[in-house]
Design a protein around this motif. Structure first.
Motif, PDB file in Angstrom:
ATOM      1  N   LEU A   3     139.677 -20.629  30.374  1.00 34.49           N
ATOM      2  CA  LEU A   3     140.002 -21.850  29.624  1.00 34.49           C
ATOM      3  C   LEU A   3     141.461 -22.261  29.818  1.00 34.49           C
ATOM      4  O   LEU A   3     141.799 -23.429  29.683  1.00 34.49           O
ATOM      5  CB  LEU A   3     139.696 -21.639  28.128  1.00 34.49           C
TER       6      LEU A   3
ATOM      7  N   HIS B  29     140.407 -20.850  37.910  1.00 41.73           N
ATOM      8  CA  HIS B  29     139.348 -21.081  36.927  1.00 41.73           C
ATOM      9  C   HIS B  29     137.973 -20.859  37.548  1.00 41.73           C
ATOM     10  O   HIS B  29     137.104 -20.200  36.975  1.00 41.73           O
ATOM     11  CB  HIS B  29     139.462 -22.515  36.364  1.00 41.73           C
TER      12      HIS B  29
ATOM     13  N   ARG C 127     135.188 -18.191  36.197  1.00 43.24           N
ATOM     14  CA  ARG C 127     133.977 -18.774  35.593  1.00 43.24           C
ATOM     15  C   ARG C 127     132.732 -18.317  36.354  1.00 43.24           C
ATOM     16  O   ARG C 127     131.705 -18.018  35.766  1.00 43.24           O
ATOM     17  CB  ARG C 127     134.089 -20.297  35.557  1.00 43.24           C
TER      18      ARG C 127
ATOM     19  N   ILE D  19     126.876 -12.153  20.024  1.00 45.99           N
ATOM     20  CA  ILE D  19     127.888 -11.938  21.072  1.00 45.99           C
ATOM     21  C   ILE D  19     128.198 -10.443  21.203  1.00 45.99           C
ATOM     22  O   ILE D  19     128.406  -9.936  22.305  1.00 45.99           O
ATOM     23  CB  ILE D  19     129.173 -12.783  20.815  1.00 45.99           C
TER      24      ILE D  19
ATOM     25  N   ALA E 264     135.745 -18.056  21.290  1.00 45.04           N
ATOM     26  CA  ALA E 264     135.053 -19.321  21.573  1.00 45.04           C
ATOM     27  C   ALA E 264     133.612 -19.256  21.106  1.00 45.04           C
ATOM     28  O   ALA E 264     133.025 -20.253  20.709  1.00 45.04           O
ATOM     29  CB  ALA E 264     135.097 -19.620  23.075  1.00 45.04           C
ATOM     30  N   GLY E 265     133.032 -18.047  21.158  1.00 43.31           N
ATOM     31  CA  GLY E 265     131.607 -17.937  20.863  1.00 43.31           C
ATOM     32  C   GLY E 265     131.286 -17.708  19.400  1.00 43.31           C
ATOM     33  O   GLY E 265     130.168 -17.970  18.974  1.00 43.31           O
TER      34      GLY E 265
ATOM     35  N   THR F 175     133.150 -21.033  16.472  1.00 45.64           N
ATOM     36  CA  THR F 175     132.540 -22.340  16.696  1.00 45.64           C
ATOM     37  C   THR F 175     131.084 -22.356  16.204  1.00 45.64           C
ATOM     38  O   THR F 175     130.680 -23.230  15.458  1.00 45.64           O
ATOM     39  CB  THR F 175     132.547 -22.622  18.201  1.00 45.64           C
TER      40      THR F 175
ATOM     41  N   THR G 162     141.046 -30.750  21.371  1.00 46.79           N
ATOM     42  CA  THR G 162     141.511 -29.821  22.404  1.00 46.79           C
ATOM     43  C   THR G 162     142.744 -30.441  23.077  1.00 46.79           C
ATOM     44  O   THR G 162     143.248 -31.469  22.609  1.00 46.79           O
ATOM     45  CB  THR G 162     140.369 -29.465  23.385  1.00 46.79           C
TER      46      THR G 162
ATOM     47  N   ARG H  71     145.377 -30.993  26.827  1.00 48.16           N
ATOM     48  CA  ARG H  71     145.595 -30.929  28.273  1.00 48.16           C
ATOM     49  C   ARG H  71     147.060 -31.248  28.559  1.00 48.16           C
ATOM     50  O   ARG H  71     147.709 -31.932  27.759  1.00 48.16           O
ATOM     51  CB  ARG H  71     144.753 -31.975  29.035  1.00 48.16           C
TER      52      ARG H  71
ATOM     53  N   THR I 100     131.261 -32.727  22.114  1.00 47.65           N
ATOM     54  CA  THR I 100     131.598 -31.532  21.324  1.00 47.65           C
ATOM     55  C   THR I 100     131.765 -30.279  22.177  1.00 47.65           C
ATOM     56  O   THR I 100     132.509 -29.372  21.800  1.00 47.65           O
ATOM     57  CB  THR I 100     130.499 -31.322  20.254  1.00 47.65           C
ATOM     58  N   PHE I 101     131.084 -30.205  23.300  1.00 46.83           N
ATOM     59  CA  PHE I 101     131.244 -29.053  24.192  1.00 46.83           C
ATOM     60  C   PHE I 101     132.205 -29.381  25.337  1.00 46.83           C
ATOM     61  O   PHE I 101     132.261 -28.652  26.328  1.00 46.83           O
ATOM     62  CB  PHE I 101     129.895 -28.636  24.780  1.00 46.83           C
TER      63      PHE I 101
ATOM     64  N   VAL J 177     134.960 -29.522  34.360  1.00 47.65           N
ATOM     65  CA  VAL J 177     134.868 -28.114  34.806  1.00 47.65           C
ATOM     66  C   VAL J 177     134.929 -27.104  33.658  1.00 47.65           C
ATOM     67  O   VAL J 177     134.410 -26.000  33.772  1.00 47.65           O
ATOM     68  CB  VAL J 177     135.948 -27.737  35.857  1.00 47.65           C
ATOM     69  N   HIS J 178     135.558 -27.486  32.547  1.00 49.33           N
ATOM     70  CA  HIS J 178     135.667 -26.539  31.429  1.00 49.33           C
ATOM     71  C   HIS J 178     134.536 -26.711  30.409  1.00 49.33           C
ATOM     72  O   HIS J 178     134.612 -26.146  29.310  1.00 49.33           O
ATOM     73  CB  HIS J 178     137.010 -26.682  30.718  1.00 49.33           C
TER      74      HIS J 178
ATOM     75  N   CYS K  32     131.739 -26.287  27.987  1.00 44.90           N
ATOM     76  CA  CYS K  32     131.490 -25.015  27.299  1.00 44.90           C
ATOM     77  C   CYS K  32     130.441 -24.153  28.018  1.00 44.90           C
ATOM     78  O   CYS K  32     129.293 -24.554  28.189  1.00 44.90           O
ATOM     79  CB  CYS K  32     131.028 -25.295  25.874  1.00 44.90           C
TER      80      CYS K  32
ATOM     81  N   GLY L  60     129.117 -21.574  26.812  1.00 44.70           N
ATOM     82  CA  GLY L  60     128.128 -21.051  25.863  1.00 44.70           C
ATOM     83  C   GLY L  60     127.316 -22.140  25.178  1.00 44.70           C
ATOM     84  O   GLY L  60     126.654 -21.858  24.162  1.00 44.70           O
TER      85      GLY L  60
HETATM   86  C1  HEM Z   1     128.932 -24.808  18.517  1.00 45.93           C
HETATM   87  C2  HEM Z   1     129.504 -23.892  19.260  1.00 45.93           C
HETATM   88  C3  HEM Z   1     130.533 -24.179  20.312  1.00 45.93           C
HETATM   89  C4  HEM Z   1     131.377 -25.250  20.473  1.00 45.93           C
HETATM   90  C5  HEM Z   1     131.488 -26.482  19.593  1.00 45.93           C
HETATM   91  C6  HEM Z   1     132.165 -25.001  21.665  1.00 45.93           C
HETATM   92  C7  HEM Z   1     133.104 -25.875  22.163  1.00 45.93           C
HETATM   93  C8  HEM Z   1     133.757 -25.712  23.360  1.00 45.93           C
HETATM   94  C9  HEM Z   1     134.642 -26.683  23.970  1.00 45.93           C
HETATM   95  C10 HEM Z   1     135.009 -28.032  23.365  1.00 45.93           C
HETATM   96  C11 HEM Z   1     135.067 -26.170  25.147  1.00 45.93           C
HETATM   97  C12 HEM Z   1     135.972 -26.868  26.178  1.00 45.93           C
HETATM   98  C13 HEM Z   1     137.401 -26.888  25.766  1.00 45.93           C
HETATM   99  C14 HEM Z   1     138.257 -27.696  26.698  1.00 45.93           C
HETATM  100  O1  HEM Z   1     137.788 -28.232  27.710  1.00 45.93           O
HETATM  101  O2  HEM Z   1     139.444 -27.801  26.395  1.00 45.93           O
HETATM  102  C15 HEM Z   1     134.487 -24.858  25.278  1.00 45.93           C
HETATM  103  C16 HEM Z   1     134.727 -23.997  26.320  1.00 45.93           C
HETATM  104  C17 HEM Z   1     134.241 -22.716  26.364  1.00 45.93           C
HETATM  105  N1  HEM Z   1     133.318 -22.146  25.521  1.00 45.93           N
HETATM  106 FE1  HEM Z   1     132.474 -23.007  23.926  1.00 45.93          FE
HETATM  107  N2  HEM Z   1     131.806 -23.787  22.177  1.00 45.93           N
HETATM  108  C18 HEM Z   1     130.806 -23.253  21.396  1.00 45.93           C
HETATM  109  C19 HEM Z   1     130.149 -22.057  21.583  1.00 45.93           C
HETATM  110  C20 HEM Z   1     130.424 -21.162  22.584  1.00 45.93           C
HETATM  111  C21 HEM Z   1     129.750 -19.903  22.801  1.00 45.93           C
HETATM  112  C22 HEM Z   1     128.581 -19.381  21.970  1.00 45.93           C
HETATM  113  C23 HEM Z   1     130.367 -19.287  23.864  1.00 45.93           C
HETATM  114  C24 HEM Z   1     130.108 -17.965  24.528  1.00 45.93           C
HETATM  115  C25 HEM Z   1     129.468 -17.000  24.096  1.00 45.93           C
HETATM  116  C26 HEM Z   1     131.400 -20.192  24.334  1.00 45.93           C
HETATM  117  C27 HEM Z   1     132.226 -19.944  25.395  1.00 45.93           C
HETATM  118  C28 HEM Z   1     133.083 -20.860  25.950  1.00 45.93           C
HETATM  119  C29 HEM Z   1     133.897 -20.584  27.119  1.00 45.93           C
HETATM  120  C30 HEM Z   1     133.938 -19.278  27.885  1.00 45.93           C
HETATM  121  C31 HEM Z   1     134.616 -21.742  27.382  1.00 45.93           C
HETATM  122  C32 HEM Z   1     135.612 -21.970  28.528  1.00 45.93           C
HETATM  123  C33 HEM Z   1     134.883 -22.591  29.683  1.00 45.93           C
HETATM  124  C34 HEM Z   1     135.815 -22.921  30.835  1.00 45.93           C
HETATM  125  O3  HEM Z   1     137.023 -22.967  30.665  1.00 45.93           O
HETATM  126  O4  HEM Z   1     135.278 -23.132  31.939  1.00 45.93           O
HETATM  127  N3  HEM Z   1     131.397 -21.305  23.543  1.00 45.93           N
HETATM  128  N4  HEM Z   1     133.672 -24.603  24.193  1.00 45.93           N
END
Ligand code: HEM
Length: 423
Positions: A95, A102, A106, A160, A247-248, A251, A297, A299, A349-350, A354-355, A357, A359
């Motif tokens: 992240l 990255h 990833r 998790i 993150a997991g 959220t 978030t 940048r 929301t996710f 490239v980033h 989410c 999960g």
């Molecule tokens: C409702 C639940 C969740 C929300 C709202 C959420 C939200 C987000 C957001 C907004 C990002 C991108 C942030 C950015 O671009 O600045 C992100 C990235 C990420 N999330 Fe989630 N997340 C959730 C659940 C999870 C779960 C369950 C996992 C893993 C078990 C997870 C793992 C990750 C990881 C590893 C990244 C980084 C991805 C990257 O940089 O390529 N997230 N999440």
């Protein structure tokens, strides 16, 4: 009235405008200030992007960076309370890196999160949910029970931790550490360095243990993995596990807690879902759009950019308001109406790009099974305090501190086998 609300020229992220009735603030910003000046936690004045189109552009365009070290900015770690010497564990994860670093990290972990791998988790998640609902029923039929602590927290922590192979006796410690490290509550700030130390050292020990005694879990797989003969080093591994946990957990906790709150405050929609369970997956997306668990978030601007005539210089940190974008009326008709039958999963929301989410599928699955189980098991579920007494976190990882409920449930008659990880 909304239109008459006066906003200061520079909005302070710690001000009530961001934490009480923030959607009214966002409506104003969407209308009047697509690019808004904001004072950040560390006192810096930053630009904040609000509209759907702009937010999506920033998230998808490679000229915006996520890597603080390129901009000699370590303030995040300082603001976050990371102890000296542990910054690498905080930063060296996907992240906080741009491609190609990255991409490499990833790729290694994404094998554990393919749609097929996640779909395979459905029966086990259902089992954990059934166990937790049983526990909730035992506690909540005669007296109020806190749905956040007893349900919303326990499911994502259990899932998790099982994925990573973290022993059950450590789940509660994990939950406490992660809750502290993501909190912006001034009262817990002094606990942060110790929580980081506890969490990071525990993960380090676990990594060494798995190196010598691999199990059938994601952490063992990560420890053993090679990428072009380039094994992940300790800092990369700790940082990756730390990211997955933070993150997991926090959220998904808030998706479940806020989803339950939305069901309690929109009983007609809860009834609709009881009658039409096929709508549950779409309802979870509407919950995610309506109350984004990650509101904002960030940048870095790697090359100078202009938004509607305002030039943002290279090197600036900008805030990206996912919550406001999700309520943009240009993208979502009746954006401020919560409608489980909306049938539109295009929220941000996710994130996006490239980033996006990693999960997302897991979070959606947990939310769907948890909320479906809650609605079905407790048709009479009710809030045990007036809505006005609920306290929302003053942080951009948004959620309720507590959600006291009465279950009025029938005696617990689950016929699913009792799982061993959900206590
Ligand atoms: C409702 C639940 C969740 C929300 C709202 C959420 C939200 C987000 C957001 C907004 C990002 C991108 C942030 C950015 O671009 O600045 C992100 C990235 C990420 N999330 Fe989630 N997340 C959730 C659940 C999870 C779960 C369950 C996992 C893993 C078990 C997870 C793992 C990750 C990881 C590893 C990244 C980084 C991805 C990257 O940089 O390529 N997230 N999440």
């Amino acid at each position: 009235m909304m239109a008459a609300r006066q906003l200061p020229e520079v909005l302070d992220v710690q001000d009530d405008l961001f934490h009480v009735g923030q959607y009214e603030t966002y409506r104003h910003l969407l209308r009047e200030r697509p690019l808004a000046k904001v004072r950040f936690y560390d006192g810096r004045e930053l630009w904040m992007v609000n509209r759907y189109e702009d937010v999506q552009f920033v998230l998808r365009d490679g000229r915006f960076s996520n890597d603080p070290t390129k901009f000699a900015d370590l303030s995040f770690a300082v603001t976050a309370g990371v102890p000296d010497g542990m910054e690498d564990y905080f930063y060296r994860n996907m992240l906080r890196l741009d491609p190609p670093d990255h991409t490499r990290l990833r790729k290694l972990v994404s094998r554990g999160f393919t749609p097929r791998r996640i779909a395979e988790l459905r029966p086990r998640i259902k089992e954990i949910v059934d166990d937790l609902l049983c526990g909730l029923e035992e506690k909540g039929s005669s007296q109020p029970v806190d749905l956040m602590a007893e349900f919303a927290y326990r499911l994502p922590v259990a899932v998790i931790c099982e994925l990573l192979g973290i022993p059950k006796e450590d789940h509660d410690r994990f939950r406490d550490w992660t809750a502290i490290v993501v909190s912006n509550d001034p009262e817990v700030q002094e606990l942060k360095p110790d929580s980081y130390r506890g969490l990071m050292n525990f993960v380090l020990e676990l990594i060494h243990e798995r190196f010598h005694h691999p199990g059938n879990d994601l952490l063992s797989a990560l420890v053993q993995m090679r990428d072009n003969e380039d094994r992940l080093d300790d800092a990369e591994l700790v940082s990756m596990v730390f990211l997955l946990l933070v993150a997991g957990v926090e959220t998904t906790v808030n998706l479940i807690g806020t989803g339950a709150y939305l069901m309690l405050t929109h009983p007609e929609q809860a009834d609709f879902l009881r009658g039409k369970p096929d709508y549950m997956a779409g309802a979870v997306d509407e919950m995610l759009r309506y109350f984004a668990p990650v509101e904002i978030t960030t940048r870095y601007v790697a090359e100078e950019v202009s938004f509607g005539g305002t030039v943002v210089p290279a090197g600036s940190l900008i805030l990206i308001n996912l919550s406001a974008a999700n309520r943009d009326p240009e993208r979502f008709p009746q954006a401020d109406t919560f409608d489980v039958a909306r049938g539109d999963s295009g929220h941000l929301t996710f994130g996006s790009g490239v980033h996006f989410c990693l999960g997302a599928a897991l979070a959606r699955l947990e939310g769907e099974i948890a909320l479906d189980g809650l609605l079905r098991r407790f048709p009479e579920l009710s809030m045990a305090v007036p809505e006005s007494e609920l306290r929302w976190r003053r942080a951009f990882l948004r959620g309720l501190d507590e959600l006291p409920v009465r279950t009025h449930g029938p005696a617990c008659t689950t016929d699913t086998p009792t799982g061993s990880h959900a206590q």
